[in-house]
Enzyme design. Structure first.
Site, PDB file in Angstrom:
ATOM      1  N   CYS A 109      20.971  24.627  -6.215  1.00  0.00           N
ATOM      2  CA  CYS A 109      20.943  23.775  -7.410  1.00  0.00           C
ATOM      3  C   CYS A 109      20.895  22.306  -7.021  1.00  0.00           C
ATOM      4  O   CYS A 109      20.156  21.516  -7.616  1.00  0.00           O
ATOM      5  CB  CYS A 109      22.161  24.066  -8.276  1.00  0.00           C
ATOM      6  SG  CYS A 109      22.240  23.082  -9.788  1.00  0.00           S
ATOM      7  N   CYS A 201      28.310  28.553 -12.783  1.00  0.00           N
ATOM      8  CA  CYS A 201      28.075  27.999 -14.115  1.00  0.00           C
ATOM      9  C   CYS A 201      27.261  28.929 -15.009  1.00  0.00           C
ATOM     10  O   CYS A 201      27.269  28.772 -16.228  1.00  0.00           O
ATOM     11  CB  CYS A 201      27.407  26.632 -14.007  1.00  0.00           C
ATOM     12  SG  CYS A 201      25.752  26.681 -13.298  1.00  0.00           S
TER      13      CYS A 201
END
Length: 371
Positions: A109, A201
Site C-alpha cells: 500500500c 484496513c
C-alpha cells in the site's frame, strides 16, 4: 511559506499530529483520506461478536479525520480509491494466499497507493509534498529508522519509489509515541487518546474468516515433512503460513510442530520441528533499492524480527546468505535491507534457502523427499 503538502489522514493520532506540526512549521496543508471501504450497511462494518471494525480508513475514522482538519482550518478531501485498492492491494493479497504465500499488504500500500496514487493526486492539486504519520525519518534522499525503536515503521517503506523520496515528509519520525500523544493533547486534537488500529484496513473481523469467504478452500491432510505421516487435518492450505504453530489441530503426539511447507495445488500442509523452519538464506524478487547493498547487508524478514547480517551472493536473482539461521523466512513477506539506521530498500521473499533440515518451503509432492 515552506511549501504545500497533502497529509494522508487515517483518523488516528499520528497523522493528526503530522498535519498539526506541518501547519505550525509554516506549510500550506491539506488533509486527505483514501476511501477503501465498500458500500455496506452499518451492521456490516462489525466484526465477529458484534465488535466494531477497529481500523483506519473506515467511515468513523473519516469523521475523526475531518474533525481534525476542521479544527486546524485546513481543506479535507475524501478520495475514492476503492478501485485502486482492490486492484493494487486486495487482489494481489488474495492471489498470494491462494499460492501458499503470506503477502504484506501494508508495504504494498505504501509503495503503490500512498507514495504512488496519492502523490500523483497531490501533484494534480498543485501541492509539493505528501506527508504521512509513519515513524521514519528522511534526511535528504536517505530514509532512516524512526527515533522510537518500538514504533519504527521503516520496514514497511522498503518499496518506496526512489524518485518519490524528495516529495515525502514524515513529521513524527523524530518523536516517540508518548511525545506524539502529548502534542495532540496540548493542541486539543480529538484523536489524542484514540487507540491504535490493529487490523488490516480491509478486513472486518478475523483474517481466516475473510480468506475463507474469498478463497475456495477445502480440508486436507497435515503431513509430517520428515516422516510422511498424516498427523491431522487442516482447513485449507491457503489459510496457513510458514512458521505457524497455533491453530493447527495436530494430534497430541505432534503438538511441538510448526508449518514448514505448503503445497496449495496438492492441498497439503507440511509440519515439522522448529529447525525445519530455520533458513540460512533467502531468494528475493520485486527488488527495490534506495541505495547500494555492498557485499554484506543487514536483513529484516519480519516487522518484529531483529535484522541479521547477510552476504550478498547475487543481485539478479537476489540471493542472500545469512550469518546465522533465521526462523520462518516466509514466501510473500517483505525483507527490508539496512545498514545501521539507514533503509537501503528491500524485496519480496521468493523462498528461503539453505534450510537446516534440507527442506524447500515451497514444498510439493515432487520436491519433497521423506527421510
Amino acid at each position: 511559506m515552506r511549501g504545500s503538502v497533502l497529509v494522508a489522514m487515517s483518523g488516528g493520532v499520528d497523522s493528526s499530529v503530522s498535519a498539526y506540526l506541518l501547519k505550525e512549521a509554516g506549510y500550506e496543508v491539506a488533509g486527505a483520506m483514501m476511501r477503501f471501504w465498500p458500500d455496506l450497511p452499518p451492521m456490516s462494518l462489525e466484526g465477529e461478536g458484534g465488535r466494531a471494525w477497529e481500523s483506519c480508513c473506515t467511515p468513523d475514522a473519516a469523521y475523526e479525520a475531518r474533525r481534525v482538519a476542521d479544527l486546524l482550518g485546513i481543506p479535507f478531501y475524501l478520495l475514492d480509491y476503492r478501485e485502486v485498492f482492490e486492484e493494487a492491494i486486495i487482489a494481489p493479497f488474495l492471489e498470494g494466499y491462494a499460492r501458499g504465500r503470506t503477502p504484506n499488504p501494508c508495504a504494498r500500500c505504501n509503495t503503490f497507493v500512498k507514495f504512488g496514487a496519492l502523490l500523483r493526486q497531490a501533484r494534480r492539486l498543485g501541492l509539493d509534498y505528501v506527508a504521512t504519520g509513519h515513524y521514519v525519518r528522511r534526511e535528504g534522499e536517505a530514509l532512516l529508522r524512526g527515533l522510537d525503536p518500538q514504533k519504527d515503521q521503516s520496514y514497511f517503506l522498503w518499496g518506496t519509489p526512489k524518485e518519490a523520496l524528495p516529495h515525502l515528509l514524515f513529521p513524527v519520525g523524530h518523536l516517540t509515541k508518548k511525545e506524539v500523544r502529548q502534542i495532540a493533547e496540548r493542541a486539543g486534537l480529538p484523536t489524542a487518546k484514540k487507540p491504535e488500529s490493529q487490523n488490516l484496513c480491509f478486513v472486518a473481523g478475523d483474517l481466516k474468516g475473510f480468506l475463507k469467504e474469498r478463497l475456495k478452500v477445502r480440508p486436507g491432510p497435515l503431513v509430517d515433512a520428515l516422516t510422511g505421516e498424516v498427523v491431522g487435518e487442516h482447513e485449507g492450505a491457503g489459510l496457513y503460513t510458514l512458521g505457524q504453530r497455533k491453530g493447527l489441530g495436530l494430534r497430541k503426539s505432534h503438538l511441538e510442530r510448526y508449518v514448514v511447507g505448503l503445497d496449495v495445488e496438492g492441498n497439503v500442509v507440511y509440519v515439522g520441528p522448529k529447525e525445519a523452519a530455520l533458513f540460512g538464506g533467502m531468494e528475493g524478487e520485486e527488488v527495490n533499492l534506495l541505495a547500494g547493498l555492498g557485499e554484506e547487508v543487514e536483513v529484516q524478514v519480519r516487522y518484529r524480527t531483529p535484522p541479521v547480517w547477510a552476504k550478498v551472493e547475487s543481485l539478479n536473482p537476489l540471493r542472500l546468505r545469512f550469518r546465522s539461521p533465521v526462523f520462518a523466512v516466509t514466501p510473500g513477506q517483505s525483507a527490508a535491507f539496512y545498514r545501521g539506521e539507514r533503509l537501503l530498500g528491500g524485496a519480496v521473499i521468493r523462498r528461503g534457502l539453505y534450510n537446516l533440515a534440507g527442506l524447500d518451503p515451497t514444498l510439493t509432492k515432487d520436491t519433497l523427499t521423506f527421510s
